[in-house]
Motif scaffolding. Structure first.
Motif, PDB file in Angstrom:
ATOM      1  N   GLN A 192      17.956 -46.368  38.826  1.00 38.60           N
ATOM      2  CA  GLN A 192      17.485 -47.662  38.359  1.00 38.60           C
ATOM      3  C   GLN A 192      17.743 -48.744  39.411  1.00 38.60           C
ATOM      4  O   GLN A 192      16.917 -49.646  39.609  1.00 38.60           O
ATOM      5  CB  GLN A 192      18.190 -48.030  37.042  1.00 38.60           C
ATOM      6  CG  GLN A 192      17.406 -49.023  36.188  1.00 38.60           C
ATOM      7  CD  GLN A 192      16.075 -48.467  35.742  1.00 38.60           C
ATOM      8  OE1 GLN A 192      15.935 -47.292  35.481  1.00 38.60           O
ATOM      9  NE2 GLN A 192      15.067 -49.326  35.670  1.00 38.60           N
ATOM     10  N   ALA A 193      18.884 -48.647  40.088  1.00 39.50           N
ATOM     11  CA  ALA A 193      19.187 -49.609  41.145  1.00 39.50           C
ATOM     12  C   ALA A 193      18.208 -49.474  42.304  1.00 39.50           C
ATOM     13  O   ALA A 193      17.753 -50.476  42.875  1.00 39.50           O
ATOM     14  CB  ALA A 193      20.626 -49.419  41.633  1.00 39.50           C
ATOM     15  N   ILE A 194      17.871 -48.226  42.662  1.00 38.80           N
ATOM     16  CA  ILE A 194      16.875 -47.994  43.722  1.00 38.80           C
ATOM     17  C   ILE A 194      15.525 -48.577  43.312  1.00 38.80           C
ATOM     18  O   ILE A 194      14.839 -49.240  44.110  1.00 38.80           O
ATOM     19  CB  ILE A 194      16.734 -46.483  44.011  1.00 38.80           C
ATOM     20  CG1 ILE A 194      18.022 -45.942  44.654  1.00 38.80           C
ATOM     21  CG2 ILE A 194      15.547 -46.215  44.925  1.00 38.80           C
ATOM     22  CD1 ILE A 194      18.350 -46.548  45.992  1.00 38.80           C
ATOM     23  N   LEU A 195      15.130 -48.347  42.057  1.00 38.21           N
ATOM     24  CA  LEU A 195      13.865 -48.882  41.566  1.00 38.21           C
ATOM     25  C   LEU A 195      13.860 -50.412  41.627  1.00 38.21           C
ATOM     26  O   LEU A 195      12.868 -51.026  42.040  1.00 38.21           O
ATOM     27  CB  LEU A 195      13.637 -48.414  40.123  1.00 38.21           C
ATOM     28  CG  LEU A 195      12.381 -48.967  39.429  1.00 38.21           C
ATOM     29  CD1 LEU A 195      11.131 -48.540  40.181  1.00 38.21           C
ATOM     30  CD2 LEU A 195      12.306 -48.487  37.989  1.00 38.21           C
ATOM     31  N   LYS A 196      14.969 -51.008  41.244  1.00 38.52           N
ATOM     32  CA  LYS A 196      15.062 -52.465  41.289  1.00 38.52           C
ATOM     33  C   LYS A 196      14.923 -52.975  42.719  1.00 38.52           C
ATOM     34  O   LYS A 196      14.226 -53.964  42.976  1.00 38.52           O
ATOM     35  CB  LYS A 196      16.391 -52.918  40.690  1.00 38.52           C
ATOM     36  CG  LYS A 196      16.557 -54.437  40.679  1.00 38.52           C
ATOM     37  CD  LYS A 196      17.936 -54.838  40.193  1.00 38.52           C
ATOM     38  CE  LYS A 196      18.128 -56.353  40.303  1.00 38.52           C
ATOM     39  NZ  LYS A 196      19.483 -56.777  39.934  1.00 38.52           N
ATOM     40  N   LYS A 197      15.594 -52.297  43.662  1.00 35.18           N
ATOM     41  CA  LYS A 197      15.492 -52.698  45.063  1.00 35.18           C
ATOM     42  C   LYS A 197      14.051 -52.598  45.562  1.00 35.18           C
ATOM     43  O   LYS A 197      13.559 -53.475  46.285  1.00 35.18           O
ATOM     44  CB  LYS A 197      16.401 -51.819  45.930  1.00 35.18           C
ATOM     45  CG  LYS A 197      17.888 -52.059  45.720  1.00 35.18           C
ATOM     46  CD  LYS A 197      18.305 -53.439  46.185  1.00 35.18           C
ATOM     47  CE  LYS A 197      19.813 -53.620  46.039  1.00 35.18           C
ATOM     48  NZ  LYS A 197      20.229 -54.991  46.440  1.00 35.18           N
ATOM     49  N   GLU A 198      13.379 -51.533  45.182  1.00 37.39           N
ATOM     50  CA  GLU A 198      11.973 -51.362  45.605  1.00 37.39           C
ATOM     51  C   GLU A 198      11.099 -52.455  45.015  1.00 37.39           C
ATOM     52  O   GLU A 198      10.230 -53.021  45.701  1.00 37.39           O
ATOM     53  CB  GLU A 198      11.475 -49.986  45.156  1.00 37.39           C
ATOM     54  CG  GLU A 198      12.130 -48.820  45.909  1.00 37.39           C
ATOM     55  CD  GLU A 198      11.666 -47.471  45.386  1.00 37.39           C
ATOM     56  OE1 GLU A 198      10.976 -47.453  44.346  1.00 37.39           O
ATOM     57  OE2 GLU A 198      11.998 -46.437  46.008  1.00 37.39           O
ATOM     58  N   VAL A 199      11.331 -52.756  43.738  1.00 40.47           N
ATOM     59  CA  VAL A 199      10.551 -53.816  43.087  1.00 40.47           C
ATOM     60  C   VAL A 199      10.821 -55.159  43.762  1.00 40.47           C
ATOM     61  O   VAL A 199       9.897 -55.946  44.013  1.00 40.47           O
ATOM     62  CB  VAL A 199      10.889 -53.878  41.585  1.00 40.47           C
ATOM     63  CG1 VAL A 199      10.270 -55.122  40.952  1.00 40.47           C
ATOM     64  CG2 VAL A 199      10.387 -52.638  40.870  1.00 40.47           C
ATOM     65  N   GLU A 200      12.090 -55.429  44.057  1.00 36.88           N
ATOM     66  CA  GLU A 200      12.435 -56.688  44.720  1.00 36.88           C
ATOM     67  C   GLU A 200      11.807 -56.781  46.100  1.00 36.88           C
ATOM     68  O   GLU A 200      11.336 -57.845  46.506  1.00 36.88           O
ATOM     69  CB  GLU A 200      13.961 -56.816  44.821  1.00 36.88           C
ATOM     70  CG  GLU A 200      14.642 -57.079  43.481  1.00 36.88           C
ATOM     71  CD  GLU A 200      16.154 -57.087  43.606  1.00 36.88           C
ATOM     72  OE1 GLU A 200      16.664 -56.567  44.624  1.00 36.88           O
ATOM     73  OE2 GLU A 200      16.825 -57.597  42.685  1.00 36.88           O
ATOM     74  N   ALA A 201      11.799 -55.643  46.833  1.00 33.02           N
ATOM     75  CA  ALA A 201      11.170 -55.631  48.163  1.00 33.02           C
ATOM     76  C   ALA A 201       9.670 -55.915  48.053  1.00 33.02           C
ATOM     77  O   ALA A 201       9.112 -56.714  48.822  1.00 33.02           O
ATOM     78  CB  ALA A 201      11.414 -54.286  48.847  1.00 33.02           C
ATOM     79  N   ASN A 202       9.018 -55.265  47.098  1.00 30.23           N
ATOM     80  CA  ASN A 202       7.580 -55.497  46.888  1.00 30.23           C
ATOM     81  C   ASN A 202       7.319 -56.927  46.440  1.00 30.23           C
ATOM     82  O   ASN A 202       6.317 -57.545  46.841  1.00 30.23           O
ATOM     83  CB  ASN A 202       7.033 -54.516  45.851  1.00 30.23           C
ATOM     84  CG  ASN A 202       6.976 -53.092  46.373  1.00 30.23           C
ATOM     85  OD1 ASN A 202       6.845 -52.870  47.573  1.00 30.23           O
ATOM     86  ND2 ASN A 202       7.092 -52.119  45.490  1.00 30.23           N
ATOM     87  N   LEU A 203       8.214 -57.457  45.600  1.00 28.69           N
ATOM     88  CA  LEU A 203       8.062 -58.828  45.124  1.00 28.69           C
ATOM     89  C   LEU A 203       8.183 -59.808  46.285  1.00 28.69           C
ATOM     90  O   LEU A 203       7.406 -60.775  46.385  1.00 28.69           O
ATOM     91  CB  LEU A 203       9.121 -59.120  44.055  1.00 28.69           C
ATOM     92  CG  LEU A 203       9.034 -60.482  43.356  1.00 28.69           C
ATOM     93  CD1 LEU A 203       7.682 -60.652  42.680  1.00 28.69           C
ATOM     94  CD2 LEU A 203      10.151 -60.630  42.332  1.00 28.69           C
TER      95      LEU A 203
END
Length: 412
Positions: A192-203
């Motif tokens: 979930q933390a990895i997913l959040k980081k990816e979402v934040e990077a895309n954002l």
């Protein structure tokens, strides 16, 4: 001479259109990015909510782990105490055994047998037999009590050991279960933390993209604003120019219709002499020639004529006589917004001469003219910055096929 007014009008109308299309395209891209950003924000919020839930589960599990560790510590303490009990019990058994042996030695001194019959037979009298029998019975009873006590102690030890082993099994099972849960929750939290980081990077990427689009849009809007201002200014200049031309045309049309006599009573002429033919086939269109703008490339003096100059400009004063450079027939005359009052003469050698910006026209279409005949007067009509004669030579009467007049006039 080319005509530029209509072209400028078209440019003024259409100059802003491409910028408007670009701005609309940027708006469409911004809307797409906004949609992506909103989706990413929802994904980020979902990831944060899941992380919070996992953190809560992990905290609860950590409390349970701590509780289990405390239970384990307590159990280990019980084990220690049990081992102490076992050690004490072992010592007690040894002490009881030693005591029993001591009692047997006291009671059975010099007795070869410890049987009750032997004790009676070896007695000296009845009283001694009774005493010895009583002592023997007492020893046997003590022996039985010790044996019973040892048996009970051993059973207690076995029960404690079984209880200890059962507790150890439960603790180990619970520890293993908690470890599995911990590993599972930690794995989920990691994902979930990895997913959040990816979402934040895309954002961050999409937000940066939007910022770039907004900057590009602002630049286009600024260019559009300047283009609109330029278009309005062009329209104002064109309107003012057209108004001035219309007023000038009204004043000059009547004058252009008035015939000009070769006597020159209405024509101002410096020197008032007809020019002689030069070494070429053409003669000078003015009594004297002073070039103010040559044929070919030049800096556009008005912003409407273009940098290509299709003839030669000769200095002159308004009203000064203009002569036919060569005999021929007038094929065109009139007024043009750019050329002003003009005359075009066709010659027998396949050439056409052009006379522009005249203040008056002294010949009519279809009339024949001779070399050196006065055909009009110098002026400042049309797209002009001052009194002068624009003289041109071409191969057609259609404002094309121009060539440099200088060689034909012997001036270059």
């Amino acid at each position: 001479m080319k005509k530029y007014i209509a072209l400028l009008s078209v440019i003024s109308i259409t100059a802003v259109a491409p910028l408007t299309v670009q701005a609309d395209s940027i708006d469409s891209k911004i809307n797409e990015v906004d949609t992506t950003i909103n989706d990413l924000k929802q994904q980020k919020q979902s990831a944060e909510n899941k992380l919070a839930a996992l953190d809560g589960q992990i905290a609860t599990l950590e409390v349970e782990v701590e509780k289990t560790l405390q239970e384990k510590v307590a159990l280990e303490q019980e084990v220690t105490e049990l081992l102490n009990d076992i050690d004490n019990l072992t010592k007690a058994i040894e002490m009881r055994t030693d005591k029993l042996s001591e009692q047997a030695r006291v009671t059975q001194v010099n007795q070869a047998s410890n049987s009750l019959l032997q004790v009676v037979l070896d007695s000296e009298n009845i009283s001694d037999a009774v005493t010895k029998s009583f002592a023997y019975g007492k020893i046997m009873k003590a022996n039985d009590e010790i044996a019973t006590s040892q048996k009970e102690d051993k059973e207690e030890l076995s029960q404690k050991k079984a209880a200890l082993e059962e507790k150890l099994v439960l603790v180990e099972e619970k520890t293993a279960s908690l470890k599995v849960q911990q590993d599972d929750l930690n794995a989920k939290r990691y994902d979930q933390a990895i997913l959040k980081k990816e979402v934040e990077a895309n954002l961050t990427k999409e937000t940066s993209k939007k910022d770039s689009l907004l900057k590009e849009k602002a630049e286009i809007e600024e260019r559009q604003r300047k283009a609109e201002e330029a278009a309005k200014e062009k329209a104002r200049i064109e309107a003012e120019y057209a108004k001035n031309i219309a007023n000038e045309q009204e004043q000059l049309v009547a004058q252009a219709q008035t015939p000009i006599s070769n006597g020159g009573s209405t024509v101002i002429d410096a020197g008032n002499t007809t020019p002689q033919a030069t070494s070429g086939a053409f003669c000078s269109p003015l009594s004297s020639l002073q070039v103010t703008s040559p044929y070919g490339y030049r800096q556009d003096p008005t912003g409407f004529s273009g940098n290509r100059h299709d003839g030669i400009d000769f200095a002159g004063v308004t009203g000064q006589s203009v002569f036919a450079s060569l005999e021929g027939t007038v094929v065109a005359s009139g007024f043009d917004g750019s050329a002003g009052n003009y005359i075009i003469i066709q010659h027998g050698n396949g050439k056409y001469t052009y006379y522009l910006h005249l203040s008056r026209i002294g010949v009519s279409v279809g009339s024949g003219v001779s070399t050196g005949q006065v055909i009009g007067a110098v002026g400042n009509t049309g797209n002009s910055t001052g009194s002068h004669l624009h003289f041109g030579i071409a191969t057609t009467p259609n404002w094309s096929g121009f060539m440099n007049p200088a060689p034909f006039l012997g001036i270059g």
